[in-house]
Enzyme design. Structure first.
Site, mmCIF file in Angstrom:
data_model
loop_
_atom_site.group_PDB
_atom_site.id
_atom_site.type_symbol
_atom_site.label_atom_id
_atom_site.label_comp_id
_atom_site.label_asym_id
_atom_site.label_seq_id
_atom_site.Cartn_x
_atom_site.Cartn_y
_atom_site.Cartn_z
ATOM 1 N N ARG A 55 -33.381 -11.828 -10.580
ATOM 2 C CA ARG A 55 -34.257 -12.940 -10.962
ATOM 3 C C ARG A 55 -35.124 -13.330 -9.764
ATOM 4 O O ARG A 55 -34.861 -14.331 -9.090
ATOM 5 C CB ARG A 55 -33.418 -14.132 -11.418
ATOM 6 C CG ARG A 55 -32.503 -13.805 -12.594
ATOM 7 C CD ARG A 55 -31.530 -14.935 -12.848
ATOM 8 N NE ARG A 55 -30.595 -14.604 -13.924
ATOM 9 C CZ ARG A 55 -29.571 -15.371 -14.287
ATOM 10 N NH1 ARG A 55 -29.343 -16.512 -13.643
ATOM 11 N NH2 ARG A 55 -28.769 -15.015 -15.265
ATOM 12 N N ASP A 57 -37.927 -14.861 -7.427
ATOM 13 C CA ASP A 57 -38.572 -16.172 -7.454
ATOM 14 C C ASP A 57 -40.088 -16.067 -7.576
ATOM 15 O O ASP A 57 -40.663 -14.983 -7.472
ATOM 16 C CB ASP A 57 -38.246 -16.943 -6.167
ATOM 17 C CG ASP A 57 -36.796 -17.368 -6.088
ATOM 18 O OD1 ASP A 57 -36.161 -17.501 -7.147
ATOM 19 O OD2 ASP A 57 -36.298 -17.566 -4.964
ATOM 20 N N ARG A 116 -34.678 -14.630 2.658
ATOM 21 C CA ARG A 116 -35.713 -15.474 3.258
ATOM 22 C C ARG A 116 -35.138 -16.387 4.345
ATOM 23 O O ARG A 116 -35.819 -16.705 5.329
ATOM 24 C CB ARG A 116 -36.414 -16.281 2.168
ATOM 25 C CG ARG A 116 -37.263 -15.405 1.245
ATOM 26 C CD ARG A 116 -37.634 -16.103 -0.052
ATOM 27 N NE ARG A 116 -38.439 -17.292 0.187
ATOM 28 C CZ ARG A 116 -38.792 -18.135 -0.786
ATOM 29 N NH1 ARG A 116 -38.400 -17.916 -2.041
ATOM 30 N NH2 ARG A 116 -39.534 -19.188 -0.504
#
Length: 251
Positions: free
Chosen positions: A57, A59, A204
């Site tokens: 999934r 972002d 990230r």
């Protein structure tokens, strides 16, 4: 007796997309998504309602070169014709790279063994032009040698809670990193990582921490301390989405 032709097929697709214009992969009530675009075109071609499942999934703003999806269909279209039809109707920022029939128990997410992500930093005072949607432009000089020294601390089975976004609910924050490396290509710093799973914003947040090391704000060895601390506040800031790309899903 049920005719074999009446039985559904399970199709696995490898897709690539530029995530800039989308609110992520997964269907949402507000905002365009890759899953919604792909599902709509599949249903238009097959005339069926399909349950399209993805491996990851991603972002908003995150890209993919090797996202995997699957769906069941009774369509008698060959995979070659289906691929051609999909690519003729999909938006320019979504491409179907491959379609094949797989066993009915295959699931794009549950059957996955590991995933590989890359993150691209453009380390230069001059802003990128053609690459601007695919890299994080970071102007300050980064010490690539020190960043490389920190990378091995990420390898193996560890608790990566320090790199999990706050508010995430998961059964365990333990993940296994199979390989990761950092390389310099001109002004581009490319971080690649493969693991059996990823926490929300994990890559990230690792990048944000590597930037701290590259700026010489913390020592490379502190990467190990941050992991052992299991505290999000110890790690760096979350790097922007545009530099992240889902490269491959392995089964």
């Amino acid at each position: 007796m049920l005719n074999v032709e009446d039985l559904p097929k399970n199709l696995k697709m490898i897709i690539a997309y530029e995530g800039t214009a989308y609110s992520g992969f997964q269907i949402q009530k507000n905002g365009p998504t890759v899953q919604a675009e792909l599902k709509a075109v599949i249903e238009h071609i097959t005339g069926e309602t399909v349950d399209l499942q993805g491996a990851g999934r991603t972002d908003a703003g995150v890209h993919a070169r090797g996202q995997v999806v699957h769906f069941h269909t009774h369509s008698n279209l060959s995979v070659e014709k289906l691929k051609k039809a999909l690519n003729s109707l999909l938006p320019a920022d979504i491409v179907v790279r491959n379609i094949c029939e797989v066993s009915m128990d295959f699931h794009a997410r549950h059957s996955a063994v590991s995933k590989t992500y890359s993150y691209c930093l453009y380390n230069s005072e001059e802003r990128p032009l053609f690459e601007r949607n695919y890299v994080y432009h970071y102007k300050a000089v980064l010490n690539i040698t020190k960043m490389k020294e920190a990378v091995p601390f990420l390898l193996g089975k560890k608790d990566f809670k320090s790199f999990q976004a706050k508010g995430s609910a998961v059964l365990t924050t333990i993940r296994v990193v199979n390989f990761c490396h950092l390389e310099l290509k001109g002004s581009l710093i490319v971080f690649t990582i493969n693991a059996n799973g990823f926490l929300y914003h994990m890559v990230r947040n690792i990048i944000g921490t590597l930037i701290l090391i590259g700026r010489e704000k913390i020592n490379p060895s502190e990467m190990e301390q941050i992991i052992m601390g299991k505290d999000r506040a110890m790690a760096g800031e979350t790097a922007p989405a545009m530099g992240l790309c889902l490269e491959e899903v392995l089964y």
